[in-house]
Scaffold this motif. Structure first.
Motif, PDB file in Angstrom:
ATOM      1  N   ILE A 186      60.710 -54.019 -11.798  1.00 34.24           N
ATOM      2  CA  ILE A 186      62.025 -53.709 -12.370  1.00 34.24           C
ATOM      3  C   ILE A 186      63.040 -54.812 -12.037  1.00 34.24           C
ATOM      4  O   ILE A 186      63.850 -55.214 -12.875  1.00 34.24           O
ATOM      5  CB  ILE A 186      62.502 -52.327 -11.840  1.00 34.24           C
ATOM      6  CG1 ILE A 186      61.532 -51.220 -12.294  1.00 34.24           C
ATOM      7  CG2 ILE A 186      63.916 -52.016 -12.282  1.00 34.24           C
ATOM      8  CD1 ILE A 186      61.778 -49.854 -11.667  1.00 34.24           C
TER       9      ILE A 186
ATOM     10  N   ASN B 108      67.897 -53.566  -5.745  1.00 36.20           N
ATOM     11  CA  ASN B 108      66.690 -53.027  -6.376  1.00 36.20           C
ATOM     12  C   ASN B 108      65.517 -52.938  -5.407  1.00 36.20           C
ATOM     13  O   ASN B 108      64.640 -52.100  -5.579  1.00 36.20           O
ATOM     14  CB  ASN B 108      66.335 -53.934  -7.571  1.00 36.20           C
ATOM     15  CG  ASN B 108      64.915 -53.717  -8.040  1.00 36.20           C
ATOM     16  OD1 ASN B 108      64.620 -52.752  -8.735  1.00 36.20           O
ATOM     17  ND2 ASN B 108      64.002 -54.600  -7.629  1.00 36.20           N
TER      18      ASN B 108
ATOM     19  N   LYS C 260      66.030 -42.595  -0.418  1.00 37.44           N
ATOM     20  CA  LYS C 260      66.577 -42.621  -1.781  1.00 37.44           C
ATOM     21  C   LYS C 260      67.751 -41.640  -1.896  1.00 37.44           C
ATOM     22  O   LYS C 260      68.690 -41.881  -2.646  1.00 37.44           O
ATOM     23  CB  LYS C 260      65.471 -42.318  -2.800  1.00 37.44           C
ATOM     24  CG  LYS C 260      64.463 -43.466  -2.930  1.00 37.44           C
ATOM     25  CD  LYS C 260      65.131 -44.728  -3.464  1.00 37.44           C
ATOM     26  CE  LYS C 260      64.215 -45.922  -3.559  1.00 37.44           C
ATOM     27  NZ  LYS C 260      64.844 -47.142  -4.075  1.00 37.44           N
TER      28      LYS C 260
ATOM     29  N   ARG D 167      60.464 -61.794  -1.216  1.00 39.58           N
ATOM     30  CA  ARG D 167      59.726 -62.485  -0.151  1.00 39.58           C
ATOM     31  C   ARG D 167      58.979 -63.710  -0.656  1.00 39.58           C
ATOM     32  O   ARG D 167      59.071 -64.798  -0.119  1.00 39.58           O
ATOM     33  CB  ARG D 167      58.656 -61.540   0.445  1.00 39.58           C
ATOM     34  CG  ARG D 167      59.061 -60.771   1.619  1.00 39.58           C
ATOM     35  CD  ARG D 167      57.960 -59.812   2.014  1.00 39.58           C
ATOM     36  NE  ARG D 167      57.404 -59.094   0.853  1.00 39.58           N
ATOM     37  CZ  ARG D 167      56.566 -58.096   0.929  1.00 39.58           C
ATOM     38  NH1 ARG D 167      56.145 -57.696   2.111  1.00 39.58           N
ATOM     39  NH2 ARG D 167      56.119 -57.504  -0.147  1.00 39.58           N
TER      40      ARG D 167
ATOM     41  N   SER E 159      61.174 -60.617  -7.766  1.00 40.50           N
ATOM     42  CA  SER E 159      60.005 -61.418  -8.136  1.00 40.50           C
ATOM     43  C   SER E 159      58.999 -60.615  -8.963  1.00 40.50           C
ATOM     44  O   SER E 159      58.020 -61.155  -9.446  1.00 40.50           O
ATOM     45  CB  SER E 159      59.322 -61.956  -6.875  1.00 40.50           C
ATOM     46  OG  SER E 159      58.895 -60.869  -6.096  1.00 40.50           O
TER      47      SER E 159
ATOM     48  N   VAL F 224      58.215 -45.667 -13.593  1.00 45.29           N
ATOM     49  CA  VAL F 224      58.226 -46.865 -14.441  1.00 45.29           C
ATOM     50  C   VAL F 224      56.925 -47.604 -14.106  1.00 45.29           C
ATOM     51  O   VAL F 224      56.504 -47.613 -12.941  1.00 45.29           O
ATOM     52  CB  VAL F 224      59.453 -47.760 -14.105  1.00 45.29           C
ATOM     53  CG1 VAL F 224      59.393 -49.081 -14.850  1.00 45.29           C
ATOM     54  CG2 VAL F 224      60.762 -47.034 -14.403  1.00 45.29           C
TER      55      VAL F 224
ATOM     56  N   ASP G  89      62.326 -61.554   4.092  1.00 42.33           N
ATOM     57  CA  ASP G  89      61.522 -60.333   4.241  1.00 42.33           C
ATOM     58  C   ASP G  89      62.443 -59.249   4.794  1.00 42.33           C
ATOM     59  O   ASP G  89      62.777 -59.243   5.980  1.00 42.33           O
ATOM     60  CB  ASP G  89      60.341 -60.595   5.186  1.00 42.33           C
ATOM     61  CG  ASP G  89      59.430 -59.370   5.286  1.00 42.33           C
ATOM     62  OD1 ASP G  89      59.848 -58.278   4.841  1.00 42.33           O
ATOM     63  OD2 ASP G  89      58.303 -59.515   5.804  1.00 42.33           O
TER      64      ASP G  89
ATOM     65  N   SER H 101      54.707 -50.165 -12.747  1.00 36.78           N
ATOM     66  CA  SER H 101      54.934 -51.262 -11.779  1.00 36.78           C
ATOM     67  C   SER H 101      53.898 -51.195 -10.670  1.00 36.78           C
ATOM     68  O   SER H 101      53.114 -50.252 -10.573  1.00 36.78           O
ATOM     69  CB  SER H 101      56.334 -51.176 -11.162  1.00 36.78           C
ATOM     70  OG  SER H 101      56.337 -50.248 -10.092  1.00 36.78           O
TER      71      SER H 101
ATOM     72  N   TYR I   7      60.521 -41.938   2.250  1.00 36.55           N
ATOM     73  CA  TYR I   7      60.988 -42.565   0.998  1.00 36.55           C
ATOM     74  C   TYR I   7      62.048 -41.677   0.350  1.00 36.55           C
ATOM     75  O   TYR I   7      63.117 -42.149  -0.044  1.00 36.55           O
ATOM     76  CB  TYR I   7      59.792 -42.757   0.057  1.00 36.55           C
ATOM     77  CG  TYR I   7      60.144 -43.380  -1.285  1.00 36.55           C
ATOM     78  CD1 TYR I   7      60.484 -44.730  -1.382  1.00 36.55           C
ATOM     79  CD2 TYR I   7      60.133 -42.624  -2.457  1.00 36.55           C
ATOM     80  CE1 TYR I   7      60.800 -45.302  -2.607  1.00 36.55           C
ATOM     81  CE2 TYR I   7      60.439 -43.188  -3.683  1.00 36.55           C
ATOM     82  CZ  TYR I   7      60.778 -44.525  -3.757  1.00 36.55           C
ATOM     83  OH  TYR I   7      61.095 -45.087  -4.967  1.00 36.55           O
TER      84      TYR I   7
HETATM   85  N1  LIG Z   1      58.335 -48.000 -10.394  1.00 32.43           N
HETATM   86  C1  LIG Z   1      58.714 -46.745 -10.292  1.00 32.43           C
HETATM   87  O1  LIG Z   1      58.068 -45.812 -10.817  1.00 32.43           O
HETATM   88  C2  LIG Z   1      59.984 -46.410  -9.568  1.00 32.43           C
HETATM   89  C3  LIG Z   1      60.433 -45.082  -9.580  1.00 32.43           C
HETATM   90  C4  LIG Z   1      61.599 -44.762  -8.932  1.00 32.43           C
HETATM   91  C5  LIG Z   1      62.315 -45.740  -8.267  1.00 32.43           C
HETATM   92  N2  LIG Z   1      61.861 -47.017  -8.244  1.00 32.43           N
HETATM   93  C6  LIG Z   1      62.636 -48.009  -7.491  1.00 32.43           C
HETATM   94  O2  LIG Z   1      62.784 -49.191  -8.253  1.00 32.43           O
HETATM   95  C7  LIG Z   1      62.886 -50.313  -7.359  1.00 32.43           C
HETATM   96  C8  LIG Z   1      61.944 -51.419  -7.825  1.00 32.43           C
HETATM   97  O3  LIG Z   1      60.629 -50.929  -7.784  1.00 32.43           O
HETATM   98  P1  LIG Z   1      59.421 -51.579  -8.597  1.00 32.43           P
HETATM   99  O4  LIG Z   1      58.626 -50.450  -9.103  1.00 32.43           O
HETATM  100  O5  LIG Z   1      59.911 -52.624  -9.526  1.00 32.43           O
HETATM  101  O6  LIG Z   1      58.622 -52.265  -7.384  1.00 32.43           O
HETATM  102  P2  LIG Z   1      57.629 -53.518  -7.361  1.00 32.43           P
HETATM  103  O7  LIG Z   1      57.090 -53.806  -8.705  1.00 32.43           O
HETATM  104  O8  LIG Z   1      56.699 -53.230  -6.239  1.00 32.43           O
HETATM  105  O9  LIG Z   1      58.597 -54.739  -6.957  1.00 32.43           O
HETATM  106  C9  LIG Z   1      59.189 -54.733  -5.699  1.00 32.43           C
HETATM  107  C10 LIG Z   1      59.975 -56.015  -5.514  1.00 32.43           C
HETATM  108  O10 LIG Z   1      60.539 -56.004  -4.194  1.00 32.43           O
HETATM  109  C11 LIG Z   1      60.081 -57.151  -3.477  1.00 32.43           C
HETATM  110  N3  LIG Z   1      59.851 -56.780  -2.080  1.00 32.43           N
HETATM  111  C12 LIG Z   1      58.963 -55.855  -1.622  1.00 32.43           C
HETATM  112  N4  LIG Z   1      59.007 -55.822  -0.291  1.00 32.43           N
HETATM  113  C13 LIG Z   1      59.932 -56.725   0.101  1.00 32.43           C
HETATM  114  C14 LIG Z   1      60.415 -57.144   1.360  1.00 32.43           C
HETATM  115  N5  LIG Z   1      59.929 -56.645   2.515  1.00 32.43           N
HETATM  116  N6  LIG Z   1      61.385 -58.095   1.417  1.00 32.43           N
HETATM  117  C15 LIG Z   1      61.858 -58.638   0.276  1.00 32.43           C
HETATM  118  N7  LIG Z   1      61.441 -58.281  -0.959  1.00 32.43           N
HETATM  119  C16 LIG Z   1      60.483 -57.336  -1.040  1.00 32.43           C
HETATM  120  C17 LIG Z   1      58.796 -57.565  -4.179  1.00 32.43           C
HETATM  121  O11 LIG Z   1      58.538 -58.937  -4.071  1.00 32.43           O
HETATM  122  P3  LIG Z   1      57.769 -59.684  -2.882  1.00 32.43           P
HETATM  123  O12 LIG Z   1      56.532 -58.896  -2.633  1.00 32.43           O
HETATM  124  O13 LIG Z   1      57.575 -61.051  -3.390  1.00 32.43           O
HETATM  125  O14 LIG Z   1      58.711 -59.664  -1.746  1.00 32.43           O
HETATM  126  C18 LIG Z   1      59.140 -57.265  -5.625  1.00 32.43           C
HETATM  127  O15 LIG Z   1      59.924 -58.298  -6.142  1.00 32.43           O
HETATM  128  C19 LIG Z   1      62.581 -49.773  -5.967  1.00 32.43           C
HETATM  129  O16 LIG Z   1      63.784 -49.566  -5.274  1.00 32.43           O
HETATM  130  C20 LIG Z   1      61.909 -48.449  -6.232  1.00 32.43           C
HETATM  131  O17 LIG Z   1      62.088 -47.534  -5.179  1.00 32.43           O
HETATM  132  C21 LIG Z   1      60.705 -47.375  -8.875  1.00 32.43           C
END
Ligand SMILES: NC(=O)c1ccc[n+]([C@@H]2O[C@H](COP(=O)([O-])OP(=O)(O)OC[C@H]3O[C@@H](n4cnc5c(N)ncnc54)[C@H](OP(=O)(O)O)[C@@H]3O)[C@@H](O)[C@H]2O)c1
Length: 339
Positions: free
Chosen positions: A75, A148, A219, A95, A72, A248, A121, A250, A215
């Motif tokens: 990434i 993801n 990972k 969620r 939602s 990234v 969730d 976010s 965390y």
């Molecule tokens: N951004 C970075 O710099 C970065 C760096 C390294 C790795 N990553 C990895 O990339 C992946 C995506 O990260 P992102 O940065 O895109 O995060 P984000 O923008 O916070 O998005 C997280 C997504 O996961 C959903 N989510 C969160 N908690 C949830 C739960 N309890 N149940 C179901 N869905 C849930 C959120 O939607 P809802 O709140 O609607 O549920 C949202 O769609 C993660 O695995 C993260 O560890 C990110």
């Protein structure tokens, strides 16, 4: 100039005095340099020139579905858009129902694919919730699964200062959700003898990260899990890849401004989908089935492999996180005073 002359003359004298040892040393030096050049060229070719696997191998434009968790926002949402553009029907899981439906509607308005959404969730999901999710996937030709969804700490903190529920949620979301969703989708992929599973990892898994220990550990789990599973299922034509990610833009990273090192989700996801099967920056890192596809992340990863002093990276990260925590606490204090 005189120094150079002295160095060359003494080298020649040494070679004449010990010809066998000198040839061995010279051979060793030449081999090391040739190996380094070969590796560096191959990493650069993977990052900047070679194409990855064609997504048609996994069912693009053939009616197959891509399931994306955490779709939602950030990434995951971008994966949903780009996989739809590539010709997959997309199943968005997260969620927030409203955000999921809005994203699905936008995708359907831009691309002629089918969309579905499922709200769950992952922090609280029990057996019944996973069974219900699994039932929704039944009968679908799922070609791609993007594990993801992820959660990090609210701010860097030592383990003893980390709230218990935060620790539990991170493990449930980053580890259990990946295991359970993969478990429900994999049998169908094995039956169809095709599939792509992307597990979205982090540099925090490659470099043990003090003050984000939970965390970081979850990972690292993804990297090892991916290698093991990839070996199990390659005989069925299934690719499993751990995608190593630096920062990234976010909600999770709390970074809003893009830079050369920190892309927005769109270019980041483009790099992932265009480099499937190529380790890029993770080549030679002793992490089988890991790929670091985004160019600047890949260069950092390769440089870390070459430097190869983990303790240095760990203590640097520790210092960085101490600093981030101090600033986060100061910000919280300012905000509470302002209220
Ligand atoms: N951004 C970075 O710099 C970065 C760096 C390294 C790795 N990553 C990895 O990339 C992946 C995506 O990260 P992102 O940065 O895109 O995060 P984000 O923008 O916070 O998005 C997280 C997504 O996961 C959903 N989510 C969160 N908690 C949830 C739960 N309890 N149940 C179901 N869905 C849930 C959120 O939607 P809802 O709140 O609607 O549920 C949202 O769609 C993660 O695995 C993260 O560890 C990110």
């Amino acid at each position: 100039m005189e120094y150079v002359h002295t160095f060359v003359t003494s080298s020649i004298q040494l070679v004449n005095a010990y010809p066998v040892a000198a040839s061995l040393l010279l051979g060793l030096g030449a081999t090391t340099i040739a190996r380094f050049c070969y590796r560096t060229i191959s990493v650069f070719l993977q990052i900047f020139v070679l194409p990855g696997q064609n997504l048609k191998n996994y069912g693009a434009k053939k009616g197959a579905w891509a399931v994306i968790t955490g779709a939602s926002d950030g990434i995951g949402k971008e994966f949903a858009f780009q996989l739809a553009k590539a010709g997959f029907n997309v199943y968005l899981v997260a969620r927030n129902t409203e955000l999921l439906e809005a994203a699905a509607a936008e995708i359907a308005s831009k691309h002629s694919v089918s969309t579905k959404t499922a709200s769950i969730d992952f922090a609280k999901a029990d057996d019944a919730a996973y069974e219900a999710l699994s039932t929704k996937f039944q009968g679908l030709d799922i070609g791609v699964l993007v594990n993801n969804v992820g959660k990090s700490h609210a701010m860097p903190a030592y383990l003893v200062d980390t709230p218990k529920d935060e620790i539990a949620d991170i493990v449930s979301i980053n580890v259990n959700a990946t295991l359970r969703v993969t478990y429900s989708i994999l049998p169908g992929m094995i039956q169809r003898k095709r599939g792509l599973i992307l597990n979205i990892g982090s540099f925090a898994g490659a470099i043990p990260s003090p003050m984000l220990a939970t965390y970081s550990g979850t990972k690292a789990f993804l990297a090892t899990f991916t290698s093991a599973l990839a070996e199990e299922v390659q005989q069925f034509g299934i690719t499993v890849e751990h995608v190593n990610t630096y920062f990234v833009v976010s909600k999770l990273s709390k970074i809003r401004k893009a830079s050369a090192l920190i892309p927005r989700p769109a270019p980041y996801v483009r790099s992932v989908l265009s480099k499937i099967g190529l380790p890029c920056g993770a080549a030679y890192s002793r992490r089988p089935n890991t790929s670091t596809p985004y160019w600047s992340h890949a260069l950092i990863d390769y440089a870390m492999t070459v430097i190869d002093i983990p303790s240095l990276f760990i203590s640097y990260t520790h210092g960085l996180h101490k600093d981030i925590r101090k600033r986060a606490l100061r910000k919280m204090e300012r905000e509470s005073k302002a209220q």
